[in-house]
Design a protein around this motif. Structure first.
Motif, short mmCIF file in Angstrom:
data_model
loop_
_atom_site.label_atom_id
_atom_site.label_comp_id
_atom_site.label_asym_id
_atom_site.label_seq_id
_atom_site.Cartn_x
_atom_site.Cartn_y
_atom_site.Cartn_z
N GLY A 318 27.54 23.49 19.87
CA GLY A 318 28.59 24.16 19.14
C GLY A 318 28.77 25.61 19.50
O GLY A 318 29.76 26.23 19.08
N THR A 319 27.85 26.19 20.25
CA THR A 319 28.02 27.58 20.67
C THR A 319 29.15 27.68 21.71
O THR A 319 29.53 26.68 22.34
N ILE A 320 29.68 28.88 21.87
CA ILE A 320 30.83 29.10 22.75
C ILE A 320 30.36 29.66 24.08
O ILE A 320 29.57 30.60 24.14
N GLN A 321 30.86 29.07 25.16
CA GLN A 321 30.55 29.59 26.49
C GLN A 321 31.33 30.88 26.74
O GLN A 321 32.47 31.02 26.29
N PRO A 322 30.74 31.85 27.44
CA PRO A 322 31.51 33.05 27.82
C PRO A 322 32.76 32.64 28.60
O PRO A 322 32.72 31.77 29.47
N VAL A 323 33.86 33.26 28.27
CA VAL A 323 35.15 32.92 28.87
C VAL A 323 35.30 33.60 30.23
O VAL A 323 34.97 34.79 30.38
N THR A 324 35.79 32.85 31.20
CA THR A 324 36.10 33.40 32.51
C THR A 324 37.59 33.68 32.60
O THR A 324 38.42 32.79 32.38
N MET A 325 37.94 34.92 32.90
CA MET A 325 39.35 35.27 33.12
C MET A 325 39.74 34.79 34.52
O MET A 325 39.38 35.41 35.52
N LYS A 326 40.47 33.70 34.57
CA LYS A 326 40.85 33.13 35.86
C LYS A 326 42.13 33.76 36.40
O LYS A 326 42.96 34.27 35.63
N VAL A 327 42.28 33.72 37.71
CA VAL A 327 43.48 34.24 38.38
C VAL A 327 44.19 33.07 39.05
O VAL A 327 43.70 32.52 40.03
N LYS A 328 45.31 32.68 38.47
CA LYS A 328 46.11 31.59 39.02
C LYS A 328 47.59 31.90 38.82
O LYS A 328 47.96 32.65 37.92
N ASP A 329 48.43 31.30 39.65
CA ASP A 329 49.88 31.33 39.44
C ASP A 329 50.52 30.20 40.22
O ASP A 329 50.44 30.16 41.45
N ASN A 330 51.14 29.27 39.48
CA ASN A 330 51.89 28.19 40.13
C ASN A 330 53.39 28.38 39.98
O ASN A 330 54.16 27.52 40.38
N PHE A 331 53.80 29.52 39.38
CA PHE A 331 55.20 29.94 39.28
C PHE A 331 56.07 28.94 38.54
O PHE A 331 57.30 28.97 38.65
N ALA A 332 55.43 28.07 37.75
CA ALA A 332 56.20 27.08 36.99
C ALA A 332 57.02 27.71 35.88
O ALA A 332 57.94 27.08 35.35
N ASP A 333 56.69 28.94 35.50
CA ASP A 333 57.46 29.62 34.45
C ASP A 333 58.69 30.33 34.99
O ASP A 333 59.46 30.93 34.22
N GLY A 334 58.89 30.28 36.30
CA GLY A 334 60.09 30.87 36.89
C GLY A 334 60.08 32.38 36.96
O GLY A 334 61.13 32.99 37.21
N ASN A 335 58.91 33.00 36.77
CA ASN A 335 58.86 34.45 36.90
C ASN A 335 57.70 34.87 37.79
O ASN A 335 56.88 34.05 38.21
N THR A 336 57.63 36.15 38.08
CA THR A 336 56.60 36.70 38.97
C THR A 336 55.87 37.84 38.28
O THR A 336 55.54 38.85 38.90
N LEU A 337 55.62 37.68 36.98
CA LEU A 337 54.90 38.71 36.25
C LEU A 337 53.53 38.94 36.86
O LEU A 337 52.82 37.99 37.21
N GLY A 338 53.16 40.19 37.02
CA GLY A 338 51.87 40.54 37.58
C GLY A 338 51.87 40.78 39.08
O GLY A 338 50.87 41.23 39.63
N TRP A 339 52.98 40.52 39.74
CA TRP A 339 53.09 40.73 41.18
C TRP A 339 53.87 42.00 41.49
O TRP A 339 54.87 42.29 40.84
N THR A 340 53.43 42.72 42.51
CA THR A 340 54.14 43.91 43.00
C THR A 340 54.48 43.69 44.46
O THR A 340 53.61 43.30 45.26
N THR A 341 55.72 43.93 44.83
CA THR A 341 56.18 43.65 46.19
C THR A 341 56.30 44.93 47.01
O THR A 341 56.58 46.00 46.48
N TYR A 342 56.09 44.77 48.31
CA TYR A 342 56.20 45.86 49.28
C TYR A 342 57.00 45.34 50.46
O TYR A 342 56.46 44.77 51.41
#
Length: 495
Positions: A318-342
């Motif tokens: 019942g204890t909680i495992q430490p959460v891992t902040m994962k980095v993923k993007d499959n662009f299914a939401d139709g936006n590019t939040l978090g990306w910076t272009t050059y």
């Protein structure tokens, strides 16, 4: 579930009954490992998210992360799939609360008695001589508009040293509603009466019970799972990098609560200041997510906070495992939040990150990985040029090789290549492989210390394996040279 109809339902009925009684649309929600379409999952500076499930729709209610004098309103976001979100602006404003003027914080939603209630903090009072504290608003719809329910704060005084902010509402299996709240290092729990707009008493006649666990700062959250009560809270300074989430377990909604460990902490490769959470349990499942705010690595302003969520797992005990902040993007939401272009022209189209042809156009995430595994699906759009991923990048600007870091790519002329840039190009390796324009290839980079390996489609055998010590850490992204390309299923993890 924290402060929501779902938590009330989950607490009120056995798990087997819950599975058969929830709506099929909600229980069919995807089993994500994180926000697969990318964190932040909504646009803008927001903090302190709480979550609710109303019918077949997920709702997130955050603080607008701005200077206190500008925090005069609350927005909400709704989604049917946890991917695409609709913004509902100004669901509550100080114009509808006669005593609130600023610092409207940490909304806590709950549905009860055919109404939608929204509890909030306002005015950031620093003592009992000031007007402010925790209020309650009510509406006929989840998106409001919400109006003040009682014309004054529900809790407007310091009790047991607890600043009246950061409230969370929990309804137990016996129907009793509790409110957990408190800042300035102290936490209280109170009972709510059936009308949800007044305070009740405990069996001993008291109204307030202090439940402060070790290292508590603010932001209490309560959930119930398998008969156990979980109190979560935030530690350290909210404007700094060490803001984090810890938890305790108890057999009673009033504790005692003894700290067991941290659930969520900063990751110097992903984000800092990760805290003030809520928890989402997908109806009819044992799938859980932690919703929270965090600060991008390149930002240092206290109010530079964004909304994110990641998967939360429980151990067998019942204890909680430490959460891992994962980095993923499959662009299914139709936006590019978090990306910076050059350079180049970039957009999310039909679930891919597409770019026109350019000489070195790149898009970067605000990450800082050292040892990493980087996966991406890459589709070249012409028979010339090359396209691929960049990693350990620093000093990016617009230009062909205007960055310091590594690049691994594929060319429709039939090559897999690896090189490095420092305002010029140095090729490290190149091997032949049949590459066709319009065909999607899975590319993986594994970089550990000075070892760099590049895989394409066959993940068992590296196409390229080199040793290079030029760059040790930096941002990650995608790049093209003299070709249009599509990118998808970005995933970056520590190695």
């Amino acid at each position: 579930m924290t402060g929501t109809w779902l938590r009330r339902l989950a607490a009120a009925v056995p798990a087997v009954l819950l599975i058969s009684s929830v709506s099929t649309a909600a229980s069919a929600a995807p089993d994500f490992t994180t926000a697969e379409a990318g964190n932040p999952f909504v646009d803008g500076w927001y903090a302190d998210p709480d979550v609710a499930v109303y019918g077949n729709t997920y709702w997130v209610f955050p603080t607008s992360s701005r200077p206190y004098a500008e925090q005069t309103y609350l927005d909400a976001f709704s989604s049917s799939d946890l991917i695409t979100w609709t913004k509902h602006p100004n669901i509550l404003t100080t114009a509808n609360v006669s005593w609130a003027t600023r610092a409207v914080w940490a909304p806590a939603p709950v549905q009860c008695n055919g109404k939608y209630f929204l509890y909030f903090g306002a005015n950031d009072i620093q003592g009992n001589a000031e007007l402010g504290g925790i209020g309650v608003a009510v509406a006929d719809r989840p998106e409001g508009p919400y109006t003040d329910a009682i014309g004054k704060p529900l809790i407007g005084q310091y009790v047991n040293g607890a600043q009246p902010i950061d409230q969370d509402v929990f309804i137990d299996s016996d129907g009793q509603a509790y409110m957990y709240y408190g800042g300035h290092g102290h936490a209280n729990v109170v009972k709510l009466n059936e009308n949800m707009t007044s305070l009740g008493s405990f069996a001993d006649g008291t109204v307030f019970k202090e439940i402060t666990p070790a290292n508590y700062t603010e932001g209490p959250q309560m959930l119930k799972r398998n008969g156990k009560y979980y109190l979560m809270w935030s530690e350290d300074y909210w404007g700094g990098p060490n803001y984090s989430v810890s938890y305790a377990m108890a057999n009673s909604p009033t504790g005692p609560f003894t700290k067991l460990g941290k659930v969520l902490s900063q990751d110097s490769a992903v984000a800092v200041g990760s805290g003030h959470n809520s928890v989402l349990n997908i109806p009819g499942t044992d799938t859980w997510y932690i919703l929270y705010h965090r600060r991008p690595l390149s930002r240092s302003g206290a109010n530079d906070r964004q909304l994110s969520y990641d998967r939360m797992y429980f151990n067998a005990d019942g204890t909680i495992q430490p959460v891992t902040m994962k980095v993923k993007d499959n662009f299914a939401d139709g936006n590019t939040l978090g990306w910076t272009t050059y350079g180049g022209s970039w957009s999310a189209v039909t679930g891919r990150y597409e770019t026109s042809s350019s000489f070195g156009g790149k898009a970067l995430l605000d990450t800082n990985f050292s040892n990493l595994s980087y996966d991406a699906d890459i589709t070249p759009r012409s028979a010339v040029g090359d396209c691929g991923v960049v990693f350990r990048v620093t000093q990016p600007t617009t230009g062909t090789d205007s960055y310091r870091g590594y690049y691994a790519g594929i060319s429709a002329t039939g090559r897999v290549l690896l090189g490095k840039a420092n305002n010029n190009w140095t090729q490290l390796a190149s091997v032949g492989m049949t590459i066709k324009s319009g065909t999607t290839y899975h590319l993986r980079v594994e970089a550990v210390g000075s070892s760099i390996k590049v895989y394409v489609d066959d993940m068992s055998t590296a196409k390229i394996s080199v040793t290079d010590t030029s760059y040790t850490t930096g941002a990650d992204g995608v790049r093209v040279f003299n070709t249009a390309a599509g990118f998808d299923n970005i995933a970056i993890a520590h190695r």
